[in-house]
Design a protein around this motif. Structure first.
Motif, mmCIF file in Angstrom:
data_model
loop_
_atom_site.group_PDB
_atom_site.id
_atom_site.type_symbol
_atom_site.label_atom_id
_atom_site.label_comp_id
_atom_site.label_asym_id
_atom_site.label_seq_id
_atom_site.Cartn_x
_atom_site.Cartn_y
_atom_site.Cartn_z
ATOM 1 N N LYS A 7 76.271 7.756 93.954
ATOM 2 C CA LYS A 7 76.005 6.770 94.984
ATOM 3 C C LYS A 7 75.098 5.646 94.528
ATOM 4 O O LYS A 7 75.246 4.473 94.567
ATOM 5 N N ILE A 8 74.375 5.858 93.211
ATOM 6 C CA ILE A 8 73.708 4.660 92.554
ATOM 7 C C ILE A 8 74.682 4.318 91.841
ATOM 8 O O ILE A 8 74.675 2.795 91.692
ATOM 9 N N LEU A 9 75.692 4.807 90.888
ATOM 10 C CA LEU A 9 76.537 4.143 90.209
ATOM 11 C C LEU A 9 77.391 2.990 91.089
ATOM 12 O O LEU A 9 77.661 1.894 90.488
ATOM 13 N N ARG A 10 77.760 3.523 92.254
ATOM 14 C CA ARG A 10 78.582 2.548 92.985
ATOM 15 C C ARG A 10 77.810 1.523 93.632
ATOM 16 O O ARG A 10 78.211 0.342 93.787
ATOM 17 N N ALA A 11 76.783 1.712 93.856
ATOM 18 C CA ALA A 11 75.943 0.605 94.345
ATOM 19 C C ALA A 11 75.264 -0.357 93.543
ATOM 20 O O ALA A 11 75.449 -1.573 93.786
ATOM 21 N N VAL A 12 75.236 0.003 92.172
ATOM 22 C CA VAL A 12 74.802 -0.925 91.177
ATOM 23 C C VAL A 12 75.860 -1.550 90.521
ATOM 24 O O VAL A 12 75.946 -2.776 90.095
ATOM 25 N N HIS A 13 77.078 -1.103 90.341
ATOM 26 C CA HIS A 13 78.462 -1.578 89.957
ATOM 27 C C HIS A 13 79.452 -1.977 90.732
ATOM 28 O O HIS A 13 80.079 -3.202 90.739
ATOM 29 N N ASP A 14 79.776 -1.072 91.988
ATOM 30 C CA ASP A 14 80.971 -1.535 92.793
ATOM 31 C C ASP A 14 80.974 -2.492 94.025
ATOM 32 O O ASP A 14 81.864 -2.961 94.310
ATOM 33 N N THR A 15 79.600 -2.515 94.292
ATOM 34 C CA THR A 15 79.494 -3.308 95.489
ATOM 35 C C THR A 15 79.752 -4.729 95.293
ATOM 36 O O THR A 15 79.520 -5.230 94.164
ATOM 37 N N PRO A 16 80.231 -5.839 96.235
ATOM 38 C CA PRO A 16 80.552 -7.236 95.951
ATOM 39 C C PRO A 16 79.257 -7.893 95.485
ATOM 40 O O PRO A 16 79.239 -8.848 94.676
ATOM 41 N N LEU A 17 78.043 -7.227 95.879
ATOM 42 C CA LEU A 17 76.788 -7.960 95.559
ATOM 43 C C LEU A 17 76.465 -7.686 94.137
ATOM 44 O O LEU A 17 76.052 -8.735 93.368
ATOM 45 N N ARG A 30 84.699 2.597 83.338
ATOM 46 C CA ARG A 30 85.988 2.497 82.489
ATOM 47 C C ARG A 30 86.973 2.845 83.464
ATOM 48 O O ARG A 30 88.231 2.521 83.548
ATOM 49 N N GLU A 31 86.776 3.706 84.582
ATOM 50 C CA GLU A 31 87.457 4.073 85.682
ATOM 51 C C GLU A 31 87.502 3.161 86.877
ATOM 52 O O GLU A 31 88.317 3.407 87.802
ATOM 53 N N CYS A 32 86.906 2.383 86.664
ATOM 54 C CA CYS A 32 86.780 1.372 87.910
ATOM 55 C C CYS A 32 87.916 0.718 88.178
ATOM 56 O O CYS A 32 88.296 -0.115 87.202
ATOM 57 N N MET A 33 88.739 0.795 89.021
ATOM 58 C CA MET A 33 90.024 0.226 89.282
ATOM 59 C C MET A 33 90.047 -1.398 89.349
ATOM 60 O O MET A 33 90.758 -2.281 88.949
ATOM 61 N N VAL A 34 88.919 -2.086 89.862
ATOM 62 C CA VAL A 34 88.868 -3.412 89.930
ATOM 63 C C VAL A 34 88.480 -4.003 88.636
ATOM 64 O O VAL A 34 89.214 -5.031 88.118
ATOM 65 N N CYS A 35 87.842 -3.305 87.435
ATOM 66 C CA CYS A 35 87.644 -3.731 86.255
ATOM 67 C C CYS A 35 88.757 -3.820 85.422
ATOM 68 O O CYS A 35 88.957 -4.796 84.688
ATOM 69 N N GLN A 36 89.469 -2.754 85.793
ATOM 70 C CA GLN A 36 90.758 -2.843 84.962
ATOM 71 C C GLN A 36 91.911 -3.575 85.347
ATOM 72 O O GLN A 36 92.598 -4.229 84.474
ATOM 73 N N GLN A 37 91.893 -4.056 86.683
ATOM 74 C CA GLN A 37 92.753 -5.140 87.272
ATOM 75 C C GLN A 37 92.384 -6.656 86.778
ATOM 76 O O GLN A 37 93.277 -7.510 86.406
ATOM 77 N N THR A 38 91.058 -6.890 86.764
ATOM 78 C CA THR A 38 90.656 -8.073 86.497
ATOM 79 C C THR A 38 89.893 -8.341 84.968
ATOM 80 O O THR A 38 89.316 -9.403 84.824
#
Length: 209
Positions: free
Chosen positions: A34-44, A75-83
């Motif tokens: 949950k922390i990893l997603r909140a700190v890295h994945d969210t638009p903010l 490394r496994e973040c799909m958004v980061c891999q695509q952009t």
């Protein structure tokens, strides 16, 4: 747990374990993801890279294997891999073209676009002599093709100044190939063009856009 609490670096506040004033997560805690997603994945958060994500989490939390968890998550973040940006060295600076020895032996041509429609025309075709900076301007309809440009070039440039040694233009190879074919057809010759073509913006007509 008792062994952890006896360490001076750990303390318990309202059922939360703190390690050096950072919230400590025990192995297997679901809060890590949950922390990893909140700190890295969210638009903010903005999908920060590994180092920024790790530093941000480390300021507030602590757990064993945090570095590896953060690295794998990024490394496994799909958004980061695509952009992600191209990991290659930037291209070098454009080198200036040599100064021509004669008038109209080296020219540049460009198209000014986005102009208001006047009598069905919304483009300006610009041809500039690299040596004298003398320029010709011609209006074109929006749907113009290479043959249309070639006819103007033949009647207004070729007949006045002859055939240049090279042309600087940012037009694609297909356009320029059709352009040259039409020029030589109008000139009534089957010779193939020997004029060189530089597909880069030249810095003088390109400034018109």
């Amino acid at each position: 747990m008792d062994g952890i609490i006896q360490d001076d670096r750990y303390r318990v506040v309202d059922d939360l374990i703190f390690y050096k004033d950072r919230i400590f997560l025990v192995p297997g805690s679901k809060m890590k993801e949950k922390i990893l997603r909140a700190v890295h994945d969210t638009p903010l958060a903005g999908h920060l890279g590994y180092f920024k994500t790790y530093r941000f989490i480390r300021e507030r939390f602590a757990w064993k294997g945090m570095k590896d968890d953060v690295l794998n998550h990024v490394r496994e973040c799909m958004v980061c891999q695509q952009t992600k940006s191209e990991q290659s060295f930037p291209a070098g600076l454009l080198q200036p073209l040599p100064i021509p020895e004669q008038k109209w032996e080296s020219i540049s041509m460009e198209f000014i676009i986005g102009l208001p429609l006047v009598h069905g025309h919304s483009y300006i075709y610009v041809v500039v002599d690299q040596l004298t900076k003398y320029a010709h301007f011609f209006s074109l309809p929006k749907g113009h093709e290479a043959v249309d440009v070639a006819r103007i070039f033949y009647t207004s440039i070729f007949r006045l100044h002859g055939l240049p040694k090279n042309i600087v233009s940012d037009r694609d190879k297909i356009f320029m190939s059709t352009f040259w074919q039409e020029i030589f057809r109008l000139a009534g010759t089957e010779l193939t063009p020997s004029t060189s073509y530089h597909p880069q913006t030249d810095g003088q007509t390109g400034d018109s856009q």
